[in-house]
Motif scaffolding. Structure first.
Motif, PDB file in Angstrom:
ATOM      1  N   ILE A   5     -16.020  38.100  89.796  1.00  0.00           N
ATOM      2  CA  ILE A   5     -16.872  38.974  90.589  1.00  0.00           C
ATOM      3  C   ILE A   5     -18.293  38.445  90.658  1.00  0.00           C
ATOM      4  O   ILE A   5     -18.980  38.602  91.682  1.00  0.00           O
ATOM      5  N   ASN A   6     -18.774  37.813  89.600  1.00  0.00           N
ATOM      6  CA  ASN A   6     -20.136  37.249  89.637  1.00  0.00           C
ATOM      7  C   ASN A   6     -20.259  36.219  90.748  1.00  0.00           C
ATOM      8  O   ASN A   6     -21.210  36.232  91.535  1.00  0.00           O
ATOM      9  N   SER A   7     -19.294  35.325  90.805  1.00  0.00           N
ATOM     10  CA  SER A   7     -19.315  34.298  91.843  1.00  0.00           C
ATOM     11  C   SER A   7     -19.136  34.918  93.229  1.00  0.00           C
ATOM     12  O   SER A   7     -19.755  34.468  94.199  1.00  0.00           O
ATOM     13  N   LEU A  11     -21.737  34.538  96.216  1.00  0.00           N
ATOM     14  CA  LEU A  11     -21.263  33.933  97.461  1.00  0.00           C
ATOM     15  C   LEU A  11     -21.571  34.837  98.653  1.00  0.00           C
ATOM     16  O   LEU A  11     -21.948  34.361  99.735  1.00  0.00           O
ATOM     17  N   LEU A  12     -21.424  36.142  98.458  1.00  0.00           N
ATOM     18  CA  LEU A  12     -21.700  37.099  99.516  1.00  0.00           C
ATOM     19  C   LEU A  12     -23.144  36.992 100.005  1.00  0.00           C
ATOM     20  O   LEU A  12     -23.427  37.149 101.202  1.00  0.00           O
ATOM     21  N   PRO A  16     -24.522  34.080 104.268  1.00  0.00           N
ATOM     22  CA  PRO A  16     -25.351  34.323 105.456  1.00  0.00           C
ATOM     23  C   PRO A  16     -26.686  33.589 105.418  1.00  0.00           C
ATOM     24  O   PRO A  16     -27.191  33.166 106.465  1.00  0.00           O
ATOM     25  N   LEU A  17     -27.259  33.421 104.215  1.00  0.00           N
ATOM     26  CA  LEU A  17     -28.528  32.709 104.117  1.00  0.00           C
ATOM     27  C   LEU A  17     -28.345  31.241 104.484  1.00  0.00           C
ATOM     28  O   LEU A  17     -29.129  30.678 105.265  1.00  0.00           O
ATOM     29  N   ALA A  18     -27.302  30.626 103.938  1.00  0.00           N
ATOM     30  CA  ALA A  18     -27.022  29.224 104.255  1.00  0.00           C
ATOM     31  C   ALA A  18     -26.638  29.069 105.727  1.00  0.00           C
ATOM     32  O   ALA A  18     -27.015  28.080 106.382  1.00  0.00           O
ATOM     33  N   ALA A  19     -25.907  30.041 106.256  1.00  0.00           N
ATOM     34  CA  ALA A  19     -25.497  29.981 107.660  1.00  0.00           C
ATOM     35  C   ALA A  19     -26.699  29.998 108.589  1.00  0.00           C
ATOM     36  O   ALA A  19     -26.742  29.268 109.586  1.00  0.00           O
ATOM     37  N   SER A  20     -27.691  30.817 108.265  1.00  0.00           N
ATOM     38  CA  SER A  20     -28.881  30.886 109.093  1.00  0.00           C
ATOM     39  C   SER A  20     -29.592  29.539 109.157  1.00  0.00           C
ATOM     40  O   SER A  20     -29.978  29.082 110.238  1.00  0.00           O
ATOM     41  N   THR A  46     -18.735  35.508 105.952  1.00  0.00           N
ATOM     42  CA  THR A  46     -19.492  36.593 105.317  1.00  0.00           C
ATOM     43  C   THR A  46     -18.646  37.852 105.201  1.00  0.00           C
ATOM     44  O   THR A  46     -18.644  38.529 104.165  1.00  0.00           O
ATOM     45  N   SER A  47     -17.907  38.150 106.244  1.00  0.00           N
ATOM     46  CA  SER A  47     -17.062  39.340 106.240  1.00  0.00           C
ATOM     47  C   SER A  47     -15.979  39.247 105.166  1.00  0.00           C
ATOM     48  O   SER A  47     -15.738  40.201 104.417  1.00  0.00           O
ATOM     49  N   LEU A  48     -15.327  38.105 105.073  1.00  0.00           N
ATOM     50  CA  LEU A  48     -14.288  37.931 104.053  1.00  0.00           C
ATOM     51  C   LEU A  48     -14.867  38.031 102.653  1.00  0.00           C
ATOM     52  O   LEU A  48     -14.259  38.631 101.756  1.00  0.00           O
ATOM     53  N   ALA A  49     -16.049  37.449 102.447  1.00  0.00           N
ATOM     54  CA  ALA A  49     -16.695  37.531 101.135  1.00  0.00           C
ATOM     55  C   ALA A  49     -17.036  38.981 100.801  1.00  0.00           C
ATOM     56  O   ALA A  49     -16.868  39.425  99.651  1.00  0.00           O
ATOM     57  N   GLY A  50     -17.512  39.734 101.803  1.00  0.00           N
ATOM     58  CA  GLY A  50     -17.838  41.134 101.569  1.00  0.00           C
ATOM     59  C   GLY A  50     -16.618  41.974 101.235  1.00  0.00           C
ATOM     60  O   GLY A  50     -16.630  42.774 100.289  1.00  0.00           O
ATOM     61  N   LEU A  51     -15.535  41.792 101.995  1.00  0.00           N
ATOM     62  CA  LEU A  51     -14.308  42.543 101.725  1.00  0.00           C
ATOM     63  C   LEU A  51     -13.722  42.188 100.374  1.00  0.00           C
ATOM     64  O   LEU A  51     -13.146  43.044  99.683  1.00  0.00           O
TER      65      LEU A  51
END
Length: 499
Positions: A5-7, A11-12, A16-20, A46-51
């Motif tokens: 969960i930490n990772s 990652l979540l 998005p920061l790296a994507a920007s 990002t969506s998959l990481a969030g879910l």
């Protein structure tokens, strides 16, 4: 399913920061296909990481990482779920919407690159705001959402868009200054009780020590918080930035602001409410404050909705109304009221994303936002007419759509708490909103166009696909909410009620 969960939480935030950064740097070659592909890949990731993170807290689990600066519990999970699902579908729609702007000459390639890059910064700041265990970090993240989204609002760079962007920045920054004062006072009071500088900033510590706080000082703090974060959430009478910012920005930006951003500000209010609710003799005060701003938001928004012809401004005032519904549910309290808060957060996010994205279709078809110049949509674009109908009737609180359920729970909570006058005002406001929204739907869908139709045909299936998914989810949640979603909401209710 969710691994470490930490990772997963790290990652979540990193995706998005790296994507920007990658989108801004990698799309310099004026390659539209590359720009769209990078944006879509980042949105899906990002969506998959969030879910993945949400799956870890469905049954009330709680995780703290980075020296307890970040907290992922059921409350965080609900808001990350909204960002992940609604954010993904808005991002998918935005590709086609931005391509329309490029084809029509309304924006240039660098504008599109800026829009997609800042969209992911915006998502990063919203995620950070709802997973922050440190109240000052949360304030910084909410302030950062303003800075990252203002250029989305003013993307078209015309006079009205720039004016809307300036109003957004100035009013929200002034409001958040009040939130900062409240946060500093909260820290000072907590440090006096807890005696540790680090712990005095953590929500988990504040909840554990809430019974020892000074109730009179907490009342002052809560007023600052309601003014501050309530401004960003669009609560009346601090909502004046909202119609301009929502109306003048691109449809996907408006969808992000209304469907997602406003909920992040409400998440901050919820965190403070959760602490305050554990302080003896604070319940009546919390009720009075929340019912005033809640009913004021519903009534004021209703009065503006019935006289709006600008379809996006109408939806913007509907956002104030629905934030007022959430505040009213929080005021009524109890298990039904708090359940209604979280359920309405999800339902409104889905519905308002559908509404604003559908308004993008209408603007592409008619070349205007003025409902008085629209008409005959059912003949011109039947799929868009159906999507508009789902969004309008859901926002109106009609069964079997999802918002009807959360409004029903809100009314139930009001009755259980014997707030009959408040419920009467609440229902009157909802009735006016119903009339205003449905009358505009009938005019746009079945009336005769009063102006020229720019594109007298349905938009492409690719553009409509994310909206169809949103419409299906709105209907499914209203009829048969998934067990996992109900478990997540009930776990969040237990945190707020300290059960």
């Amino acid at each position: 399913m969710y691994g470490n969960i930490n990772s997963a939480i790290n990652l979540l935030l990193l995706i998005p920061l790296a994507a920007s950064i990658a989108i801004w740097a990698g799309a310099r070659w004026n390659n539209r296909a590359l720009l769209f592909a990078m944006h879509l890949v980042a949105a899906v990731a990002t969506s998959l990481a969030g879910l993945n993170c949400v799956a870890s807290v469905l049954h009330g689990e709680k995780y703290m990482i980075l020296n307890d600066f970040l907290l992922f519990d059921s409350i965080s999970g609900i808001f990350v779920l909204v960002i992940s699902v609604v954010g993904l579908l808005i991002n998918l729609y935005s590709v086609k919407y931005i391509s329309w702007g490029l084809e029509n000459g309304e924006i240039g390639f660098n504008d599109a690159r800026l829009f997609f890059s800042l969209s992911h910064v915006f998502i990063f700041t919203m995620i950070l705001s709802v997973v922050s265990n440190n109240m000052i970090l949360m304030w910084v993240a909410v302030e950062a959402t303003t800075l990252s989204s203002v250029f989305l609002v003013s993307l078209y760079r015309n006079r009205r868009a720039i004016e809307g962007g300036w109003k957004y920045v100035i009013i929200c920054s002034i409001g958040l200054a009040f939130a900062l004062y409240g946060s500093v006072l909260m820290y000072s009071s907590a440090y006096h009780v807890i005696g540790d500088a680090h712990s005095a900033m953590l929500w988990t510590s504040l909840m554990d020590n809430a019974a020892n706080f000074d109730p009179e000082l907490m009342k002052v703090i809560f007023i600052f918080i309601i003014i501050g974060f309530g401004t960003k959430a669009g609560l009346a009478p601090m909502h004046t930035w909202l119609p301009d910012a929502h109306a003048e920005g691109p449809a996907p930006a408006s969808a992000f602001l209304s469907a997602v951003l406003l909920k992040c500000a409400m998440a901050a209010i919820l965190r403070y409410y959760t602490v305050m609710n554990r302080i003896p003799d604070m319940g009546a005060f919390l009720h009075q404050v929340m019912i005033i701003v809640g009913l004021a938001s519903v009534v004021i928004a209703a009065l503006f909705i019935i006289r709006q012809n600008d379809i996006k401004r109408m939806f913007a005032y509907s956002s104030t109304e629905n934030i007022g519904i959430i505040a009213s549910a929080l005021a009524f309290g109890g298990k039904a009221g708090i359940f209604a808060v979280f359920f309405h957060v999800i339902n409104h996010s889905l519905t308002k994303a559908l509404a604003f994205c559908t308004s993008g279709n209408l603007q592409e078809i008619y070349g205007t936002r003025d409902a008085g110049k629209m008409g005959g949509l059912v003949r011109i674009a039947p799929v868009t007419a159906l999507l508009l109908g789902v969004s309008i009737f859901s926002l109106s609180g009609m069964p079997p759509f999802a918002i009807f359920t959360s409004e029903f729970y809100t009314i139930t909570a009001g009755i259980q708490s014997h707030q009959y006058i408040a419920i009467a005002i609440f229902l009157l406001g909802l009735a006016v909103v119903f009339y205003g929204l449905v009358s505009k739907f009938i005019q746009v869908t079945f009336g005769k166009p009063a102006g020229e139709v720019r594109h007298a045909s349905e938009v492409s299936a690719i553009a409509n696909l994310p909206l169809v998914v949103l419409a299906v989810i709105v209907c499914v949640i209203g009829i048969m909410p998934p067990e996992g979603l109900l478990s997540l909401i009930n776990s969040a209710v237990a945190i707020v009620l300290n059960q």
